[in-house]
Write an enzyme that holds these catalytic residues in place. Structure first.
Site, PDB file in Angstrom:
ATOM      1  N   CYS A  47      95.718  41.389 -54.350  1.00 22.55           N
ATOM      2  CA  CYS A  47      96.583  40.010 -54.338  1.00 22.55           C
ATOM      3  C   CYS A  47      95.961  38.959 -55.606  1.00 22.55           C
ATOM      4  O   CYS A  47      96.291  39.385 -56.812  1.00 22.55           O
ATOM      5  CB  CYS A  47      96.647  39.250 -53.129  1.00 22.55           C
ATOM      6  SG  CYS A  47      97.683  38.016 -53.039  1.00 22.55           S
ATOM      7  N   HIS A  51      97.896  42.797 -48.846  1.00 25.90           N
ATOM      8  CA  HIS A  51      96.412  42.740 -48.543  1.00 25.90           C
ATOM      9  C   HIS A  51      96.180  44.159 -47.603  1.00 25.90           C
ATOM     10  O   HIS A  51      96.302  43.788 -46.484  1.00 25.90           O
ATOM     11  CB  HIS A  51      96.187  41.422 -47.868  1.00 25.90           C
ATOM     12  CG  HIS A  51      96.068  40.275 -48.636  1.00 25.90           C
ATOM     13  ND1 HIS A  51      94.962  39.538 -49.040  1.00 25.90           N
ATOM     14  CD2 HIS A  51      96.999  39.459 -49.008  1.00 25.90           C
ATOM     15  CE1 HIS A  51      94.860  38.727 -49.936  1.00 25.90           C
ATOM     16  NE2 HIS A  51      96.424  38.521 -49.875  1.00 25.90           N
ATOM     17  N   GLU A  67      93.606  45.443 -46.701  1.00 25.19           N
ATOM     18  CA  GLU A  67      92.167  44.631 -45.740  1.00 25.19           C
ATOM     19  C   GLU A  67      92.705  43.882 -44.523  1.00 25.19           C
ATOM     20  O   GLU A  67      91.859  43.666 -43.651  1.00 25.19           O
ATOM     21  CB  GLU A  67      91.276  44.033 -46.720  1.00 25.19           C
ATOM     22  CG  GLU A  67      91.442  42.650 -46.916  1.00 25.19           C
ATOM     23  CD  GLU A  67      92.591  42.189 -48.052  1.00 25.19           C
ATOM     24  OE1 GLU A  67      93.119  43.281 -48.363  1.00 25.19           O
ATOM     25  OE2 GLU A  67      92.490  41.006 -48.367  1.00 25.19           O
TER      26      GLU A  67
HETATM   27  N1  GLN Z   1      98.538  32.916 -54.623  1.00 20.66           N
HETATM   28  C1  GLN Z   1      97.257  33.247 -54.855  1.00 20.66           C
HETATM   29  C2  GLN Z   1      96.766  33.067 -56.364  1.00 20.66           C
HETATM   30  O1  GLN Z   1      97.768  32.913 -57.166  1.00 20.66           O
HETATM   31  C3  GLN Z   1      96.903  34.656 -54.512  1.00 20.66           C
HETATM   32  C4  GLN Z   1      96.941  34.856 -52.916  1.00 20.66           C
HETATM   33  C5  GLN Z   1      96.281  35.807 -52.419  1.00 20.66           C
HETATM   34  O2  GLN Z   1      95.473  36.393 -52.932  1.00 20.66           O
HETATM   35  N2  GLN Z   1      96.602  35.997 -51.103  1.00 20.66           N
HETATM   36  O3  GLN Z   1      95.866  33.263 -56.818  1.00 20.66           O
END
Ligand code: GLN
Length: 191
Positions: free
Chosen positions: A79, A168, A170
């Site tokens: 992410c 994610h 995890e």
């Molecule tokens: N929206 C976050 C970003 O732009 C990422 C979201 C996440 O890691 N769950 O960094």
């Protein structure tokens, strides 16, 4: 096998727990001296990419981490971690480590679809996926393997020793993506 998990912010404990369950030794990367040792892999967790990117520089971790990735130490970004690795972010001027040859789109699902769960294929096998204000990958460069596509959007990729997921893994009970990463690390150690 020793894997450093970036612990500046975000969902890092969950990565540590899974890696430990899978038999990998982990250490926390919180400051520069933490990565001034030998290690075999790096995990960049989810959280907030702008904050993490800023802290990487403020804490002077950036260069050492960048060099390790360039040297070929396997790295797994989830992410926000994917955004730290992306060469380009098409709706953000910031670049962070920029080692992974993809163009990512940040907060790509809009407000309503900001967070959702689904079951889709990762590397050919169905796994649960949790998306939280997730990015997706708009386009990939040469040598980037696409490992997951959800609703026609690329959400998992690999380029050499760099693995990144928009979701994610995890935060689920399925450890397949971590197992995949551990295999990458094993290959790296063998060489
Ligand atoms: N929206 C976050 C970003 O732009 C990422 C979201 C996440 O890691 N769950 O960094």
């Amino acid at each position: 096998m020793k894997i450093g998990v970036l612990c500046l912010q975000g969902a890092f404990i969950e990565h540590i727990n899974i890696l430990n369950k899978l038999g990998a030794e982990t250490f926390e990367i919180r400051q520069k001296k933490d990565i001034e040792q030998d290690f075999d892999g790096i995990v960049l967790p989810g959280g907030e990419s702008t904050t993490m990117g800023k802290l990487l520089r403020e804490l002077d971790i950036y260069d050492t981490l960048f060099e390790a990735i360039k040297k070929g130490v396997p790295v797994f970004g989830t992410c926000a971690g994917l955004l730290l690795l992306a060469k380009e972010i098409d709706n953000d001027d910031r670049r962070h480590l920029a080692t992974l040859n993809i163009v990512a789109k940040r907060n790509a699902y809009g407000r309503q679809l900001g967070s959702f769960n689904t079951i889709e294929k990762f590397n050919g096998k169905d796994i649960p996926m949790t998306f939280i204000r997730a990015p997706y990958v708009d386009s990939v460069g040469e040598n980037v393997e696409i490992l997951s596509v959800v609703d026609n959007k690329i959400v998992a990729v690999r380029e050499g020793n760099q693995l990144a997921t928009a979701f994610h893994p995890e935060l689920t009970d399925c450890y397949d993506v971590h197992k995949y990463f551990i295999e990458m690390v094993k290959e790296y150690i063998k060489k």
